[in-house]
Structure formats: structure tokens, C-alpha cells
Scaffold this motif. Sequence first.
Motif, PDB file in Angstrom:
ATOM      1  N   LYS A 190       0.811  -1.235  -0.158  1.00 14.99           N
ATOM      2  CA  LYS A 190       0.685   0.200  -0.110  1.00 14.99           C
ATOM      3  C   LYS A 190       0.994   1.498   0.007  1.00 14.99           C
ATOM      4  CE  LYS A 190      -2.360  -0.417   3.423  1.00 14.99           C
ATOM      5  NZ  LYS A 190      -3.383  -0.398   4.783  1.00 14.99           N
ATOM      6  N   LEU A 191       2.469   1.292   0.424  1.00 11.16           N
ATOM      7  CA  LEU A 191       2.990   2.314   0.683  1.00 11.16           C
ATOM      8  C   LEU A 191       3.437   3.017  -0.855  1.00 11.16           C
ATOM      9  CD1 LEU A 191       4.824   1.364   3.496  1.00 11.16           C
ATOM     10  CD2 LEU A 191       2.607   2.283   3.714  1.00 11.16           C
ATOM     11  N   VAL A 192       2.791   3.205  -1.688  1.00 12.00           N
ATOM     12  CA  VAL A 192       2.814   3.489  -3.160  1.00 12.00           C
ATOM     13  C   VAL A 192       3.767   4.730  -3.241  1.00 12.00           C
ATOM     14  CG1 VAL A 192       0.859   2.048  -3.948  1.00 12.00           C
ATOM     15  CG2 VAL A 192       1.189   4.120  -3.695  1.00 12.00           C
ATOM     16  N   ASP A 193       4.114   5.470  -2.374  1.00 14.84           N
ATOM     17  CA  ASP A 193       5.321   6.166  -2.540  1.00 14.84           C
ATOM     18  C   ASP A 193       6.724   6.284  -2.561  1.00 14.84           C
ATOM     19  OD1 ASP A 193       3.690   7.918  -3.509  1.00 14.84           O
ATOM     20  OD2 ASP A 193       2.252   8.957  -1.417  1.00 14.84           O
ATOM     21  N   LEU A 194       6.745   4.622  -2.299  1.00 15.92           N
ATOM     22  CA  LEU A 194       8.211   4.321  -1.574  1.00 15.92           C
ATOM     23  C   LEU A 194       8.778   4.171  -2.706  1.00 15.92           C
ATOM     24  CD1 LEU A 194       7.921   1.002   0.461  1.00 15.92           C
ATOM     25  CD2 LEU A 194       8.535   3.043   1.129  1.00 15.92           C
ATOM     26  N   GLU A 195       9.924   5.291  -2.891  1.00 11.18           N
ATOM     27  CA  GLU A 195      11.622   5.026  -3.017  1.00 11.18           C
ATOM     28  C   GLU A 195      12.540   4.227  -3.165  1.00 11.18           C
ATOM     29  OE1 GLU A 195      12.133   9.150  -4.402  1.00 11.18           O
ATOM     30  OE2 GLU A 195      10.205   9.572  -4.638  1.00 11.18           O
ATOM     31  N   PHE A 196      13.035   3.993  -1.215  1.00 14.98           N
ATOM     32  CA  PHE A 196      13.728   2.925  -1.060  1.00 14.98           C
ATOM     33  C   PHE A 196      13.101   2.216   0.197  1.00 14.98           C
ATOM     34  CE2 PHE A 196      16.989   1.719   1.555  1.00 14.98           C
ATOM     35  CZ  PHE A 196      18.662   1.934   0.832  1.00 14.98           C
ATOM     36  N   LEU A 197      13.298   0.936  -0.526  1.00 13.67           N
ATOM     37  CA  LEU A 197      12.704  -0.280   1.126  1.00 13.67           C
ATOM     38  C   LEU A 197      14.082  -1.426   1.123  1.00 13.67           C
ATOM     39  CD1 LEU A 197      10.613  -1.404   2.226  1.00 13.67           C
ATOM     40  CD2 LEU A 197       9.888  -2.523   0.150  1.00 13.67           C
ATOM     41  N   GLN A 198      14.249  -1.193   1.869  1.00 14.10           N
ATOM     42  CA  GLN A 198      15.838  -1.871   2.003  1.00 14.10           C
ATOM     43  C   GLN A 198      15.196  -2.398   3.652  1.00 14.10           C
ATOM     44  OE1 GLN A 198      20.634  -2.072   2.062  1.00 14.10           O
ATOM     45  NE2 GLN A 198      19.337  -0.184   3.597  1.00 14.10           N
ATOM     46  N   LEU A 199      15.145  -4.300   3.964  1.00 16.32           N
ATOM     47  CA  LEU A 199      14.682  -5.245   5.199  1.00 16.32           C
ATOM     48  C   LEU A 199      15.541  -5.773   5.328  1.00 16.32           C
ATOM     49  CD1 LEU A 199      11.020  -5.265   4.030  1.00 16.32           C
ATOM     50  CD2 LEU A 199      11.772  -3.446   5.485  1.00 16.32           C
ATOM     51  N   GLY A 200      16.959  -5.721   4.747  1.00 20.60           N
ATOM     52  CA  GLY A 200      17.817  -7.410   4.856  1.00 20.60           C
ATOM     53  C   GLY A 200      18.289  -7.971   6.111  1.00 20.60           C
ATOM     54  N   ARG A 201      19.264  -8.333   6.217  1.00 24.61           N
ATOM     55  CA  ARG A 201      19.636  -8.883   7.378  1.00 24.61           C
ATOM     56  C   ARG A 201      18.889  -8.815   8.434  1.00 24.61           C
ATOM     57  NH1 ARG A 201      24.204  -5.643   4.931  1.00 24.61           N
ATOM     58  NH2 ARG A 201      24.056  -4.425   7.072  1.00 24.61           N
ATOM     59  N   SER A 202      17.722 -10.028   8.789  1.00 30.64           N
ATOM     60  CA  SER A 202      16.482 -10.239   9.470  1.00 30.64           C
ATOM     61  C   SER A 202      16.745 -11.468   9.341  1.00 30.64           C
ATOM     62  CB  SER A 202      16.151  -8.839  10.169  1.00 30.64           C
ATOM     63  OG  SER A 202      16.139  -7.824  10.344  1.00 30.64           O
ATOM     64  N   PRO A 203      15.948 -12.359  10.815  1.00 31.14           N
ATOM     65  CA  PRO A 203      15.999 -13.303  10.257  1.00 31.14           C
ATOM     66  C   PRO A 203      14.616 -13.429  10.337  1.00 31.14           C
ATOM     67  CG  PRO A 203      15.868 -12.997  12.519  1.00 31.14           C
ATOM     68  CD  PRO A 203      16.439 -12.031  12.102  1.00 31.14           C
ATOM     69  N   LEU A 204      13.763 -12.367   8.480  1.00 28.66           N
ATOM     70  CA  LEU A 204      13.199 -12.306   8.262  1.00 28.66           C
ATOM     71  C   LEU A 204      12.327 -13.718   7.857  1.00 28.66           C
ATOM     72  CD1 LEU A 204      12.787  -9.336   6.016  1.00 28.66           C
ATOM     73  CD2 LEU A 204      11.485 -10.088   8.492  1.00 28.66           C
ATOM     74  N   THR A 205      10.920 -14.719   7.683  1.00 30.01           N
ATOM     75  CA  THR A 205      10.475 -15.684   7.221  1.00 30.01           C
ATOM     76  C   THR A 205       9.503 -15.327   6.017  1.00 30.01           C
ATOM     77  OG1 THR A 205       9.723 -16.016   8.396  1.00 30.01           O
ATOM     78  CG2 THR A 205      11.291 -16.975   9.349  1.00 30.01           C
TER      79      THR A 205
END
Length: 662
Positions: free
Chosen positions: A165-180
Motif C-alpha cells: 500500500k505504500l505506493v510512494d516508497l522509493e527506497f525499501l531495505q529489509l535485509g539482514r534480519s531472520p525474516l521468514t
Amino acid sequence: MLACLSISLCVPVDDARAQGGEAQDRAALEALYRATDGVNWTNSTNWLSSEPLGEWYGVDTDGAGRVASLYLFENQVAGPIPDALGDLTNLSTLRIIGHRRLGDRVLTGPIPDALGKLANLQWVELPGNRLTGRIPNALLDLTNLRVLDLVDNRLTGGIPEALGKLVDLEFLQLGRSPLTGSIPDALGNLTNLRTLSIQSTLLTGPIPDALGNLTNLTRLFLAGNGLNGTIPEALGNLVNLQELALHHNELSGTIPETLGNLINLQELYLHDNELRGPIPPRLANLTRLTTLSLGGNAGLCLAPAFPLTSPFGQLARAEGVPVCDSVAADRAALVAFYNATGGASWTNSTNWLSGEPLGSWYGVNTDGAGRVSSLVLERNQLTGPIPDALGNLANLEVLNLTSNELSGTIPAALGRLANLQALVLPANRLTEPIPPALGNLTNLWSLVLTFNRLTGPIPPALGNLANLGVLELDSNQLSGSIPAALGRLTNLQILALASNRLTGPIPPELGNLANLTVLSIFLNEPGLCLAPALPLTSPFGQMAQDQSVPVCSRSFTDPEIVPGATAVKAIHFTELRSRIDGLRAAAGLAAYGWADGDLTAGETIRRAHLLELRTALDAAYVAAGEPAPRWTDATPAALEAVHLIELRDAVVMLENRGVPAG
């Protein structure tokens, strides 16, 4: 209006609100300071003092003195984010950046739901901390976010679908976490993204095709996960991509040919996966590539036709990537074809996918070197698309897939089959236009695409097939005019164009098909007609008349042009172009290269269109041994009806003289 704070003191309401907001912000910052051991921060200048908040280290305020930005870089901010931070209602930027070298002196605990109240937030950057728990749904209500950076924390759970839904996002970084879990398709909604980085997590599953929607991406980093499946062909849509990192996953299959579309790519990292098979020659299009890493994919090799002097070719060879064994490359192409077309359900698939010689696979013939020379699988219940991999069968001479249920487009990759003599694909469910790349098959004798659902125009590039003897395109949904370029097919014996939506004048050049013995052209649009200059005694002219194709009328649309009253239309110019091309052909000249292609109804007619009609007609007059017409207003400032009248008169005059061949 005044607000009385005591019996003797009153202040304006706006000032009271500002003071109240500033006091609220001050309390929120004090709560952050106390919750995160502010006494031991690296820098806490003016914090907890009476100085204006904008003087506190790392704080910026707006014109009303409200906190607009909080930036604390590697400042040993240690402890949980307090709920009170959600009271900074004017906050647009929140950046509290930690680092592993700070040990425990970083943010800890969950991201509080209270941050979801910060409706003005555009930038959230909390990397290098030890935040735990899930990415809160409340954060996903911040629809003004342009930057979300949560990399290098200890976040768990999946990536929420609501992130889409965050359609204005230009930069998204979610790494280096134990996401599954897997990468949600919903990320394909974030079409403003420039950077997407999800690296070093516990994510599994395929890379979603939906990421191919992110055409503004310049950087895509998905390395160090447990992603599996194939690299989606849809990533070839990311034409602005400069860096692509998919290494250290479990990706399998071949590198898709569509990655050759990424002409801006500079860095490509695919090492340590399970990729195999020939690297398609189209990746030689990556002329800006400076960094390539392919190691740890034992089955990769460069297709035999790969240009080794290209940047990709040189970088791959420097990494020790071998050129494929030719027979092995053919085997890989056939395996890809089997998988793409439902091979397990074929009527006959004897020896396919076995270790037997390719020549013993049902429908396959090989030459003396063991290379595939013929693939004939008529009525064999093939389904699905024709894969690009067939374009790697460099020695293929015959491809016959008649009467199956193949769907999708005819791949342009077939245009690489330089030795192909017969391309026979009738009675399938193929759609979309005929790819102009088929015009590269200069050894082709037979092209049969009948009884499909092909649309669009007949590509003029088919006029390059000088050896073509059979061209069958009937029973499709082809539209537009028959290209004059087909008149160059002087070896053509069979031409089938019936049951389409073709229209307009058939160009005089088709009178050059002296070897034509079979013509099928009925059941097209009523507007299909023979150009007046097409020789009716030619094989084409005679057979077309036998099928009741009329000679185009020499009358014009709106025959009575009234200066100042009749509007000049695109159809008037289209008619003149056709008639002038007919005169040029009769005088031995090539068709004129008209600007803007086919003029359509409603298109603006420009002065340039008038001038090129004059130029093209002047040349026809000269080639016919006649003096060129004298035009009103040699350099007209605007297009007027009188100009159209004199062009028509000049065309009719030359037609009536009977233009001699030049």
C-alpha cells in the motif's frame, strides 16, 4: 480569539497551540532520552535543557518550532523506542542509525505501534540496531513514506502484504534480519521504487513475477536468501536497472534471455546458485556491464553463438565460464522446450530427457555432428508457450509444430536460427504480432503460420526473405495494409493471406511476383483492393481478380474540395500517398518513405506532410519524362484546401498519361 491561562494572562489561540505542541514534542524527546540511556549517548548536546528544541543535538524543527526531523547517527542510543515518540505529530524524518560495532548500545525491543500515528512521516531509517518482533502493521499506514530502511536488525515473521500500500516508497531495505516466508507479490505495486534490497534473510520461495512491474528500479538486491525456482523473465522489464544481485540463493534453471533487455545494467551477481545451461547470446547486449559474478553455478556455459568479445563474454570467460559443448547446448534447449510445453503430457515423448542420443528422441533428427537439424512434433498435444531456448538450436533447418495447443507469442529468438529453411506453426493458439526478427531468416523457404490468432500488421521485414517460396498467413487476425516489401519475394510461389482483416490498396510491387502460382486473399476487409498501378496481367493481378478483389477506385474521398469549407483530413493524404506510390512504382521508383508511418483518423496533418507529397510526386513526374508540376506557394506557411486540390489534379494528370516504366 484569546485563550486565558489564568485570570491575568491570556494568549492567542494559535500561539497557545504552538506552545502546547512544542511542550508535547519536548516531552516525547525527553521520554526517548530516558528510555535509551541518554546520559551515555555519544553526543547529547542541549538535551533536557531549556534551549529551543532545534538546538538539541540531532533535532530539526519547522517554522512553528515543532520537531520535523530526528537524526541520531551511531550515537549509542540504547534501549527501546518509547511509545511517546508517536506524539511527534509533525515528524517527517526519523533516523536512528546504529552499528554492530556498538554492541548492545543500540535500539532494542519491538517497533512500537505508536509510530503509526506519525502521518507526516516520509523517511524511517532504523538500521544497525537490535529491533525485534514483526514489522508492525501500524507502520504500514504511513502512506506518505518514501524511505523505509530496517536493515540489520533482528526482526522476525514475514514481509506484510500490506507493504504494497505504500505506493510512494522509493527506497525499501529489509535485509539482514531472520525474516521468514516469501516475497509477497504486493511489492509489485510499489512502482516508484528506485532501490529494493531484501538480503540475508530466511525467506524462501520464488522471486515474484510482479517485481517486473517495478520499472523505475535502478538497484535490486535479493542475495543471501533461500529463494528458489527460476529467475523470472519479467525481470527483463526493468530497463533502468543498474545493479542486480541474486547470488547465494537456490535459483535453478537457465538465465532468461530477457535479461538482455537490461541495457543499463552495470553490475550482475548470480554466483552460488544452481543455474545451468547455455547463457543466451542476447546477454551480449549488456554493453555497460563492468562487473559480473557467475561462480558456483557448475552447469553454466556460454551458448556456442555467444559473442565472446562483448563485455559479458569477456567477463564470463575471465571467470572461467566455458563455451557450451554444442550438443550439450542443443540438449539443454530441448529440455527447456519439453518443460515449457507440458512434455509430461505429450502424446509421444519417447526418449525425451533420457541419456539417449538426441537423434533418438521422438520427433528429433540430428546431423553428422549430433546437432539438432529437425524438430517435427505434429499433433502431439504440446501446450504453453514456445520458449526462447529454441533460438539456441543453431543448426536447426526444420521446425514443424503443426496442430498443437501452443499459446503466447512467437518468440523473436527464432530469428537467430540462421540455418532454418522451414518454420511451420499452423493450427495453434499463437497470439500477438508476427515478430519482425523472422525477417533475419534469409535461408527460409517455407513460413506457415495459418490458423492462429496473430494480430497486427504483416512485418515489412518479411520482404528480406529472398529465398522464400511459401508464405502462408491466412486465418489469423492480421490487419493493416499488405506491405510493398513483399514484392521483393521474387521466388515466392504460394501466398496465402485469406481470412484476415487486411485492407487498403495492394501495392503495385506485388505485380513483381512472377513465380506466383497460388494466391489466397479472399475474406479480408471490404477496403482491400488492387492499386490502380498494379499490373492486372501479372500472376498476382490475375489471381486476385479471380477472387473478386476490385481495383481501387480512382475517385477520392470528398471529391468536391471547397476552399475555406472542406476540412483537410488524414484520409485525403493517405489516398494521395497510395496513388503517388503507385505512380512511382510504374515509373520504376521505390515507394516513398513517408513521415509518421500510416496516418490515422484524427491525426493532425502538418505542412511537412504536404511538402513530402510534392517531393514524391515530383520524382514520379521526372522519372516518367514529364516536367514537374508548378506548385502554389513553394513554401506554404499553412496547409490549405487549394494545396490538396492541385495535388489531386497532378496525380490524375500523370495517371491519365499512362506512366511509362523508368
